[in-house]
Enzyme design. Sequence first.
Site, PDB file in Angstrom:
ATOM      1  N   THR A  44      21.293  27.764   1.411  1.00 16.56           N
ATOM      2  CA  THR A  44      22.458  27.441   2.235  1.00 16.56           C
ATOM      3  C   THR A  44      22.265  28.009   3.637  1.00 16.56           C
ATOM      4  O   THR A  44      22.558  27.351   4.626  1.00 16.56           O
ATOM      5  CB  THR A  44      23.745  28.028   1.618  1.00 16.56           C
ATOM      6  OG1 THR A  44      23.872  27.562   0.289  1.00 16.56           O
ATOM      7  CG2 THR A  44      24.966  27.614   2.421  1.00 16.56           C
ATOM      8  N   GLY A  45      21.776  29.246   3.698  1.00 15.24           N
ATOM      9  CA  GLY A  45      21.547  29.872   4.998  1.00 15.24           C
ATOM     10  C   GLY A  45      20.567  29.081   5.847  1.00 15.24           C
ATOM     11  O   GLY A  45      20.861  28.734   6.993  1.00 15.24           O
ATOM     12  N   TRP A  47      19.673  26.045   5.534  1.00 16.18           N
ATOM     13  CA  TRP A  47      20.140  24.684   5.826  1.00 16.18           C
ATOM     14  C   TRP A  47      20.923  24.667   7.135  1.00 16.18           C
ATOM     15  O   TRP A  47      20.867  23.718   7.902  1.00 16.18           O
ATOM     16  CB  TRP A  47      21.028  24.188   4.680  1.00 16.18           C
ATOM     17  CG  TRP A  47      21.514  22.766   4.842  1.00 16.18           C
ATOM     18  CD1 TRP A  47      20.884  21.635   4.425  1.00 16.18           C
ATOM     19  CD2 TRP A  47      22.727  22.336   5.462  1.00 16.18           C
ATOM     20  NE1 TRP A  47      21.627  20.519   4.745  1.00 16.18           N
ATOM     21  CE2 TRP A  47      22.764  20.915   5.379  1.00 16.18           C
ATOM     22  CE3 TRP A  47      23.792  22.997   6.079  1.00 16.18           C
ATOM     23  CZ2 TRP A  47      23.820  20.161   5.875  1.00 16.18           C
ATOM     24  CZ3 TRP A  47      24.847  22.249   6.586  1.00 16.18           C
ATOM     25  CH2 TRP A  47      24.853  20.841   6.477  1.00 16.18           C
ATOM     26  N   HIS A  48      21.675  25.731   7.368  1.00 18.34           N
ATOM     27  CA  HIS A  48      22.496  25.779   8.577  1.00 18.34           C
ATOM     28  C   HIS A  48      21.684  26.026   9.825  1.00 18.34           C
ATOM     29  O   HIS A  48      22.098  25.650  10.914  1.00 18.34           O
ATOM     30  CB  HIS A  48      23.576  26.865   8.444  1.00 18.34           C
ATOM     31  CG  HIS A  48      24.731  26.432   7.607  1.00 18.34           C
ATOM     32  ND1 HIS A  48      24.780  26.605   6.256  1.00 18.34           N
ATOM     33  CD2 HIS A  48      25.888  25.806   7.946  1.00 18.34           C
ATOM     34  CE1 HIS A  48      25.915  26.113   5.790  1.00 18.34           C
ATOM     35  NE2 HIS A  48      26.619  25.629   6.798  1.00 18.34           N
ATOM     36  N   GLY A  49      20.547  26.713   9.679  1.00 20.92           N
ATOM     37  CA  GLY A  49      19.771  26.956  10.882  1.00 20.92           C
ATOM     38  C   GLY A  49      18.500  27.719  10.561  1.00 20.92           C
ATOM     39  O   GLY A  49      18.378  28.325   9.498  1.00 20.92           O
TER      40      GLY A  49
END
Lengths: 450, 313
Positions: A305-306, A308-310
């Site tokens: 998730t981390g 994926w955001h950047g």
Amino acid sequence: MVFSSLQFIYIFLPVFFMVYFLTPAKDRNVILYLGSLVFYTVGVIECPWYLLLLLSSVLVDFAAGLAMGKGKKRRTFFLIAGVGYHLVFLIFFKYMNQFIPENNWLLPAGISFYSFQGISYLADVYRKKCKPEPSFLKVATYISMFPQLIAGPIVTYDEVADHLDKRRHSKRRFLKGMEFFIGGLALKVLLANPMGSLFTELGTIGYESVSTPLAWMGILAFTFQIYFDFFGYSLMAIGLGYCMGFKLPKNFNHPYMSKTMTEFWRRWHITLGRWFREYVYIPMGGNRKGGFRTLINLAVVWFLTGIWHGSSVNFLMWAGFILIFILLEKLFLRKIMEKFSLLGHLYMFLLIPLSWVFFAITDFSSILVFMGRLFPFDGNFGVYPGDYLEYLGSYWYLFIPAFFLATPLPYKLYGKCPVALKVVGMLVLLGGATYCMFRGMNDPFLYFRF
Amino acid sequence: MKKQTGNNIPMILLSLLFVLDVFLVSGYFYPDAEGNFWVKMLAFPNRYEVQEEYGELADENMEEVLPSESEENPETTGDIIGIIEAEAEEEQKDNDQEKVITIEDVQALAGSMEISYANSLFIGDSRMVGIKKFSGLEEGTFYADTGMSIYNVYRGEKVEGYPRKIKLEDLLADADFDRIYVMMGINELGYHFDVTKSHYDEFINFLREREPDAEIYLQANLHVTAKSSARDSVHNNEGLDKMNEMLAEYVDGEHIFYMDINPMFDDENGALDSEYTGDGVHVKGKYHAAWLEWITEETAFIEAWLALNGAKE
């Protein structure tokens, strides 16, 4: 193209809807598909290769889906090939900038979203949750339809499969869809955008010179900005989908009303959390393989998730911060916060803005500086006395509606309004948003004002 | 089943044809300057991509307009020193018995001068606003706002001490200023350079007519960081340098002077040092006190020189 732009609302939409509704119902998917290609092209006109990338992704999904049909051999191979195709480009574009810093390439618009939709389609076909779709048009429309192409919600194929075959168009649906669209537009343009400048200004001043009250105000402003920006955009997407008879999934459920971090992530960016749960957490065993394995599974999900955001480290820190509290909650915190709801709300009121610090600031040393301003253990309360008063004076009229709109109350009230009032309200909001967009566009080089 | 798969080939071909069209179309628009502008309006700002193409075009244009050698301009106190030395030489040649002004004389007088900003006017964009907010300056009149440029400078601004927005001409009529500091230029970079220059000519005349006794101190536009400069095909250091060279040409040694802060905040490559900025464009709040001090010193030097020159005549 951006939803909150004059060219989209006053040029693209009217033309598109005119063509769409003049076309006989059975051919409307073609119009939607082609219209979406035009929409995407305008957004990537400087680099048409990205259009080719989108189209090739769709073709791969279509072909791999068919190849995994019932009773066919080597299904796993096609699954891996298809998913691999998506991941290769996704990872390349997202993280190349980390390793080749001189490269200024812009990420292909929407790649994080349409890749994930493609992967979800392939995974669903593989585990036989849905049948492989024999019509290229339907697969292509599912992935590229413009309401959700650029920024979600991340839709699973079964959510739209029926509607791709047959959906109802009515004046009522169209108007309701426009209601959602205008509401989302207002949240973005009238609330999120102006709110955003507070935190940006703090960066200009330099975090080390910001007083503690102002630092808290700033991160609170960012907290509201990111919510109303994304929530607004999702509402616009859902509204546009509804105009055309699609029921796209909800993406936000008043997340700031949560009492625990766990609850927060079921109310924030719901379709993303769902994707990671369906396609990573549960296949890895979820919480059914004992405590230690659950920990590993959660760590993997949050790591992904981390990133994926950047691609920069702060996003990993952000994910880590959230993971720590989710684990603590699983251990004992959750029961406490849910029992004493006031405590839970206070706990979240502190934690949510804090978590956004890791999201808003990319540079590690700046994060430390800003944290030092939030928690001035060195006793230094601020460089420019009364700076927060000045900003409060400029921004109070945004904070009040922001607090209010973070609760379910205004939406319930709106639902109870008589129709005439709703119409007037919507027209006022549309007018206001249009004016703001127009003023921003006065300067042909609007993107920077110094 | 067969009907649906029968439809697939035409759909796929249609899609490929569409993509091909897009390639042709976007390739066609590229060389055309007018067409580019329109495409840019329609497109999401992929500045990063555009930089490579536009950068070359911009460079071509700039070569025509930039002078190959920068002309002799008394642009800073440094060059006023040049004037002093040249005059001193001339005096020596004429074998005049009158006292010759040296740099040391100017510096001695400047050191003893008290600079008050009570009657100074500061006109400018967000960088000037920064000086207002963070330098600690408590006197002076600020007619400044984010986004200000010579294209909108006359429209009116909120000025402290006036109840409503006041237009520049009214402000100049209402008060007498002994000094006018001007910092504008970055917001004009998107416009055609020659048009900007002619507007600036008008602006300088506008100020000179209304405040004939005031000294006008044109401030060089602050550089941006190398990173910000590389990303932006318009608001970059090449454009800023060009704008600053234009400003330096207005100097007349009597009423119009030029000050360049950039050496103070630049890195070794002539871009804003990233240590001094949070957003790549503005200097951090805490450095504005030093900026103000520098302005005060430069002002003192120029005024000392003017005083000594006036006394001499």
